[in-house]
Design an enzyme around this catalytic site. Structure first.
Site, mmCIF file in Angstrom:
data_model
loop_
_atom_site.group_PDB
_atom_site.id
_atom_site.type_symbol
_atom_site.label_atom_id
_atom_site.label_comp_id
_atom_site.label_asym_id
_atom_site.label_seq_id
_atom_site.Cartn_x
_atom_site.Cartn_y
_atom_site.Cartn_z
ATOM 1 N N ARG A 170 0.845 -1.185 0.000
ATOM 2 C CA ARG A 170 0.000 0.000 0.000
ATOM 3 C C ARG A 170 0.885 1.241 0.000
ATOM 4 O O ARG A 170 1.902 1.299 0.696
ATOM 5 C CB ARG A 170 -0.931 0.009 1.223
ATOM 6 C CG ARG A 170 -2.027 -1.050 1.180
ATOM 7 C CD ARG A 170 -3.034 -0.757 0.067
ATOM 8 N NE ARG A 170 -4.134 -1.706 0.021
ATOM 9 C CZ ARG A 170 -4.164 -2.775 -0.765
ATOM 10 N NH1 ARG A 170 -3.139 -3.046 -1.562
ATOM 11 N NH2 ARG A 170 -5.216 -3.582 -0.760
ATOM 12 N N GLU A 211 -3.222 7.667 -5.349
ATOM 13 C CA GLU A 211 -3.202 7.096 -6.693
ATOM 14 C C GLU A 211 -4.200 7.745 -7.642
ATOM 15 O O GLU A 211 -4.317 7.340 -8.800
ATOM 16 C CB GLU A 211 -3.423 5.582 -6.600
ATOM 17 C CG GLU A 211 -2.263 4.900 -5.866
ATOM 18 C CD GLU A 211 -2.448 3.409 -5.674
ATOM 19 O OE1 GLU A 211 -3.505 2.887 -6.085
ATOM 20 O OE2 GLU A 211 -1.538 2.779 -5.109
ATOM 21 N N HIS A 259 -0.198 0.339 -9.747
ATOM 22 C CA HIS A 259 -0.913 -0.611 -8.881
ATOM 23 C C HIS A 259 -1.423 -1.812 -9.688
ATOM 24 O O HIS A 259 -2.600 -2.178 -9.619
ATOM 25 C CB HIS A 259 -2.077 0.088 -8.167
ATOM 26 C CG HIS A 259 -2.473 -0.592 -6.884
ATOM 27 N ND1 HIS A 259 -3.007 0.083 -5.821
ATOM 28 C CD2 HIS A 259 -2.428 -1.895 -6.494
ATOM 29 C CE1 HIS A 259 -3.268 -0.759 -4.831
ATOM 30 N NE2 HIS A 259 -2.918 -1.970 -5.224
#
Length: 306
Positions: free
Chosen positions: A227, A256, A283
């Site tokens: 994360r 993000e 990601h």
């Protein structure tokens, strides 16, 4: 009724149908839309784009279970749900191999200057000596967080001649043939590579901060496929600029949603992306073509449906 708020493999909907269970699939549903229809839900399948907070849970008197596609439960108030006898499950086993492979890819890329030299060749620059890389063999790899993805990464490293140090505050007794259970201090002082595989909690937010980076001894390659908020981005940038770490491979960022960036955040990201020893991917570590089937099937198994 079951509400599916995430993209899932057809094995899940097909199983619901075989079981005679009614469901609605709304992978782009908003919080408000889910709130309006959750009162009749027996179960919900979620990803990360909708928080399942107390307000949402209180609106769902018939809710029996919450199934998270993937890993990380930070967007679900698990304690509150459990207090209402709502079962909360996730499927981190389903994409752990995908995440581990991505972490290994980032590591080999950085050690051997693959991304950097490829971009140079595209510009007509052919530099061999300047791109002489380092072998992974013989290095010490530190893994912080030894759950599903951390242990999967260690498994991939078994084929390399490396020493693996693994630290997990909440897990012990995992010493093995090529993995040594270690303290955080041992990893910080001995590792040539440090890879994060932590869930995001109040305890792990900014785990890698200024103090963490200033204590590092061997200028390691740093990897984060967990994360983004596990690492303080400003502290990371400083560590790179001061040479506390030799390179960084990031699949996650603190924020993000790049469209929401203020000017300072834009400038910081531009500086990181301009560094030749930094690779940032969007990601995608757990986003293999195989992972959706695995994650959906694991959730069905945990729900006792297959």
């Amino acid at each position: 009724m079951i509400i599916i708020t995430a993209p899932v493999h057809p094995v899940m909907t097909e199983t619901f149908e075989k079981k005679g269970l009614s469901y609605q699939h709304h992978p782009s549903i908003s919080y408000a839309e889910l709130f309006d229809m959750i009162a009749e839900a027996k179960g919900i399948v979620v990803s990360t784009h909708i928080p399942i907070d107390r307000k949402m849970i209180d609106k769902a008197p018939k809710l029996e279970w919450i199934a998270r596609v993937g890993s990380g439960m930070e967007h679900i108030d698990v304690a509150y749900a459990s207090g209402k006898n709502i079962r909360c499950i996730s499927s981190p086993e389903g994409n752990s191999t995908a995440v581990a492979e991505h972490a290994l890819g980032l590591l080999l890329n950085l050690l051997r200057n693959i991304n950097k030299s490829s971009k140079e060749v595209a510009l007509g620059i052919w530099q061999r000596e300047q791109n002489r890389g380092m072998e992974l063999s013989g290095k010490t790899v530190g893994i912080i967080g030894y759950g599903n993805t951390g242990s999967a990464f260690a498994g991939l490293l078994a084929s390399f001649d490396v020493s693996v140090l693994a630290y997990d505050k909440y897990r012990t007794g995992f010493d093995g043939q090529h993995v040594k259970e270690a303290t955080l201090e041992e990893i910080i002082s001995q590792a040539d590579v440090i890879s994060f595989h932590l869930p995001l909690t109040a305890e792990t937010k900014h785990f890698a901060n200024t103090a963490f980076f200033s204590g590092i001894k061997k200028k390691p390659v740093l990897l984060n496929t967990s994360r983004g908020k596990v690492i303080d981005t400003t502290a990371l940038q400083t560590a790179l600029e001061k040479g506390f770490i030799s390179a960084a491979g990031l699949d996650v960022l603190e924020n993000e949603d790049l469209t929401s960036y203020n000017q300072d955040q834009k400038d910081q990201l531009e500086r990181l992306c301009a560094m030749k020893n930094v690779i940032i991917t969007p990601h995608i570590a757990g986003y293999s073509h195989e992972a959706p089937f695995k994650m959906s099937r694991i959730l069905l198994q945990k729900l006792g449906m297959i």
